[in-house]
Scaffold this motif. Structure first.
Motif, mmCIF file in Angstrom:
data_model
loop_
_atom_site.group_PDB
_atom_site.id
_atom_site.type_symbol
_atom_site.label_atom_id
_atom_site.label_comp_id
_atom_site.label_asym_id
_atom_site.label_seq_id
_atom_site.Cartn_x
_atom_site.Cartn_y
_atom_site.Cartn_z
ATOM 1 N N SER A 95 0.839 -1.210 0.000
ATOM 2 C CA SER A 95 0.000 0.000 0.000
ATOM 3 C C SER A 95 0.868 1.253 0.000
ATOM 4 O O SER A 95 0.578 2.221 -0.710
ATOM 5 C CB SER A 95 -0.928 0.002 1.219
ATOM 6 O OG SER A 95 -1.812 -1.102 1.191
ATOM 7 N N ILE A 96 1.928 1.237 0.780
ATOM 8 C CA ILE A 96 2.849 2.372 0.831
ATOM 9 C C ILE A 96 3.545 2.556 -0.516
ATOM 10 O O ILE A 96 3.740 3.684 -0.994
ATOM 11 C CB ILE A 96 3.895 2.163 1.946
ATOM 12 C CG1 ILE A 96 3.222 2.238 3.318
ATOM 13 C CG2 ILE A 96 5.017 3.203 1.855
ATOM 14 C CD1 ILE A 96 4.110 1.817 4.475
ATOM 15 N N LEU A 97 3.905 1.438 -1.146
ATOM 16 C CA LEU A 97 4.580 1.490 -2.438
ATOM 17 C C LEU A 97 3.697 2.140 -3.494
ATOM 18 O O LEU A 97 4.156 2.955 -4.299
ATOM 19 C CB LEU A 97 4.984 0.079 -2.871
ATOM 20 C CG LEU A 97 6.040 -0.025 -3.961
ATOM 21 C CD1 LEU A 97 7.382 0.506 -3.479
ATOM 22 C CD2 LEU A 97 6.189 -1.459 -4.423
ATOM 23 N N ILE A 98 2.429 1.784 -3.500
ATOM 24 C CA ILE A 98 1.502 2.405 -4.454
ATOM 25 C C ILE A 98 1.446 3.907 -4.233
ATOM 26 O O ILE A 98 1.495 4.711 -5.175
ATOM 27 C CB ILE A 98 0.091 1.786 -4.329
ATOM 28 C CG1 ILE A 98 0.072 0.397 -4.959
ATOM 29 C CG2 ILE A 98 -0.945 2.668 -5.007
ATOM 30 C CD1 ILE A 98 -1.287 -0.264 -4.943
ATOM 31 N N LYS A 99 1.353 4.297 -2.984
ATOM 32 C CA LYS A 99 1.245 5.725 -2.662
ATOM 33 C C LYS A 99 2.509 6.489 -3.014
ATOM 34 O O LYS A 99 2.457 7.575 -3.588
ATOM 35 C CB LYS A 99 0.936 5.894 -1.173
ATOM 36 C CG LYS A 99 0.758 7.342 -0.744
ATOM 37 C CD LYS A 99 0.413 7.437 0.731
ATOM 38 C CE LYS A 99 0.227 8.896 1.158
ATOM 39 N NZ LYS A 99 -0.091 9.010 2.601
ATOM 40 N N ASN A 100 3.657 5.918 -2.690
ATOM 41 C CA ASN A 100 4.922 6.630 -2.872
ATOM 42 C C ASN A 100 5.493 6.539 -4.277
ATOM 43 O O ASN A 100 6.251 7.409 -4.695
ATOM 44 C CB ASN A 100 5.970 6.105 -1.889
ATOM 45 C CG ASN A 100 5.650 6.469 -0.453
ATOM 46 O OD1 ASN A 100 4.794 7.314 -0.192
ATOM 47 N ND2 ASN A 100 6.328 5.831 0.482
#
Length: 274
Positions: free
Chosen positions: A209-214
């Motif tokens: 989820s963090i990877l998608i956001k960042n």
């Protein structure tokens, strides 16, 4: 054709291994010298049980395991395959593309066990993330390291084609990551109390989820490269399709294997070459 330089940043460990006949065996043929592995000490490898090593791609043929002498590389065909995904949702077009191999420094290679989320569909066993065949070591490019980026070159007809390929790969990757997040949620909800160290699986889901956001939401070009991604990250699925997939995880970054970002070098221009 134009020459285009690009940069690859390894987000999670990258596995690209030749055929199994290139494997090295600790006991069977003594092709693994103890001096080459005695200093290996990391949380992701069971040294005492190690019997077989599957190497990363390397130039030449080796009779014994000698990582300090190997010339490692990422095959250009692997990069080309990741960029020209035939399962894309958007319309494909006839693309002329050639990709050079990318050489890798030896200190970027690590030896680890494969970690897999196991017993997903077994109602009698607890689902757990643990080594899959702990007697097998696999060479991989370490993810999320501070050794900078890798530089590669590709050749195609125009910058428009390159931009199309990157946009398309980014689109497909986002779909796969979102589907994997949903798959992990399904595992957590279905198994509930029958999960050993459930926080491991939650950590993978949160990291995605963090990877998608960042990455993806900031117009960076993310894609899956290499092997051991699991079926769910290797093919494109329709929205109503479900699949039971093996889930291999990089035990260091707690992400699926093979996540890389590709960005074009700023000095590129549209100068044609013969």
């Amino acid at each position: 054709m134009i020459e285009v330089e690009y940069k690859i940043t390894i987000k999670s460990s990258l596995i690209i291994s030749p055929r199994s006949d290139r494997a090295f065996y600790r006991d069977l043929d003594n092709s693994i010298e103890e001096k080459c592995i005695k200093d290996i000490n990391n949380k992701c490898l069971n040294y005492d049980k190690l019997k077989i090593i599957y190497p990363f791609y390397r130039y030449g043929i080796y009779d014994s395991y000698s990582p300090e002498k190997a010339e490692y590389y990422i095959p250009g065909t692997s990069v080309k395959g990741a960029l020209t995904n035939p399962n894309a949702k958007r319309t494909n077009k006839d693309i002329k593309l050639m990709v050079d191999d990318i050489k890798i420094n030896n200190d970027m290679i690590v030896l680890r066990n494969l970690y897999k989320i196991q017993y997903i569909n077994d109602p009698n066993k607890k689902t757990v993330l643990k080594p899959f065949f702990d007697n097998v070591g696999v060479e991989m490019v370490k993810g999320n390291q501070d050794k900078g980026t890798l530089t590669g070159k590709l050749y195609t007809d125009s910058m428009e084609t390159v931009e199309y390929l990157l946009e398309n790969a980014n689109f497909v990757t986002k779909e796969k990551i979102e589907r994997m997040i949903n798959y992990l949620n399904r595992i957590i909800n279905n198994k509930k109390e029958k999960i050993d160290r459930v926080n491991d699986i939650k950590k993978v889901k949160d990291n995605l989820s963090i990877l998608i956001k960042n990455e993806l939401d900031k117009s960076k070009n993310l894609l899956f490269l290499g092997g051991y991604k699991g079926l769910i990250n290797s093919i494109y699925l329709n929205e109503d399709e479900e699949i039971n997939s093996a889930v291999f995880i990089d035990c260091d970054t707690m992400l699926p294997h093979g996540l890389v970002s590709i960005n074009l070098s700023t000095e590129n221009n549209e100068q044609f070459i013969n």
